[in-house]
Design a protein around this motif. Sequence first.
Motif, PDB file in Angstrom:
ATOM      1  N   HIS A  87     -17.163  -5.685  47.291  1.00 43.05           N
ATOM      2  CA  HIS A  87     -16.185  -4.614  47.067  1.00 43.05           C
ATOM      3  C   HIS A  87     -14.915  -5.180  46.420  1.00 43.05           C
ATOM      4  CE1 HIS A  87     -18.028  -1.868  50.211  1.00 43.05           C
ATOM      5  NE2 HIS A  87     -18.454  -3.036  50.654  1.00 43.05           N
ATOM      6  N   GLU A 154     -14.922  -7.738  50.933  1.00 42.13           N
ATOM      7  CA  GLU A 154     -13.860  -7.125  50.132  1.00 42.13           C
ATOM      8  C   GLU A 154     -13.095  -8.224  49.395  1.00 42.13           C
ATOM      9  OE1 GLU A 154     -12.829  -4.061  49.527  1.00 42.13           O
ATOM     10  OE2 GLU A 154     -13.704  -2.767  51.080  1.00 42.13           O
ATOM     11  N   HIS A 192     -20.713  -2.347  45.540  1.00 40.34           N
ATOM     12  CA  HIS A 192     -20.584  -1.036  46.204  1.00 40.34           C
ATOM     13  C   HIS A 192     -21.001   0.088  45.247  1.00 40.34           C
ATOM     14  CE1 HIS A 192     -17.922   1.506  49.122  1.00 40.34           C
ATOM     15  NE2 HIS A 192     -19.208   1.748  49.260  1.00 40.34           N
ATOM     16  N   ASP A 202     -16.533   0.170  42.410  1.00 41.27           N
ATOM     17  CA  ASP A 202     -16.223  -1.237  42.653  1.00 41.27           C
ATOM     18  C   ASP A 202     -17.483  -2.064  42.874  1.00 41.27           C
ATOM     19  OD1 ASP A 202     -16.461   0.183  45.209  1.00 41.27           O
ATOM     20  OD2 ASP A 202     -15.719  -1.627  46.184  1.00 41.27           O
TER      21      ASP A 202
END
Length: 285
Positions: A87, A154, A192, A202
């Motif tokens: 992400h 992330e 993602h 993303d």
Amino acid sequence: MKSRKPFSRLWCCLRWLLVGIWLSCNPHLYPLNPATRAAYRHQLKEMRKVYRHFVPIQLPMDSLQQAFWMAPSPNFNIRYPNLVIIHQTEEQSCAQSLATLTNAFRAGRVSSHYLICKDGTIFQLVPDVYRAWQAGVSRWGPIRDVNSASIGIELDNTGHEPFPDTQIHALLILLHVLQQRYHLDTANFIGHADIAPTRKQDPSIYFPWDRLAAAGFGYWRDSVLVSPPPDFHPLDALRIIGYDLSDTTAAIVAFKRHFVQTDLSPVLDSFSLKVLYDIYPKYRR
Ligand SMILES: [Zn+2]
């Protein structure tokens, strides 16, 4: 009949179980080696040992309306994830993202297993064996509950900027650790947007999927591409890679965001078709 002793024994066992799970998630990501693996196996053995002292106990009534029995079995393992979802945070700083991903009171709470800052700092927010809330409504191949099957990472990035070398270097080290730990298939490193093409964008076209593929995490197109034959079916190829085709336009854009990266028009032009024809056999399992 209920007694305090079984419950205190149960609590003791559960406590050891929790401690074991936390210990098995080594917070020091780097020194994963045969010794660490041996330590993990030892911890799992210790977790199972607790059950030898278990006797079946009757639990109190709850919403099931009837009392039920708990008879724990030592025949278990820790469930391993088999996908890694990349992400980008789309926020302004790592501190801001850290606050978002750890806020227990925010509406629409989200989390991920890891957050990597631009300077390469890695935060583990949720242990690998727990289910983080990062994928949302999504699908990849036959997997509909992606949160249960994946680890989410992330990256601190606004979505409109390149990813610094230091951050990608840290990501590659983390991916190496995860691949060693869970024996992940090369194909199972995705974004993602790949699993939620109608909702997510993303990571952006700045994300270096080619660098990841060169390190063994996902696939990338070959340098020499050939035109597909006339009987080539692009949608079948997208499905084989793993894309959800309930919205074919969104699936095409997601494919181009990941594997083409030069334009995001919802059309498979001649270059995109060549890339697709090159890529899909690599994902055929
Ligand atoms: Zn995302």
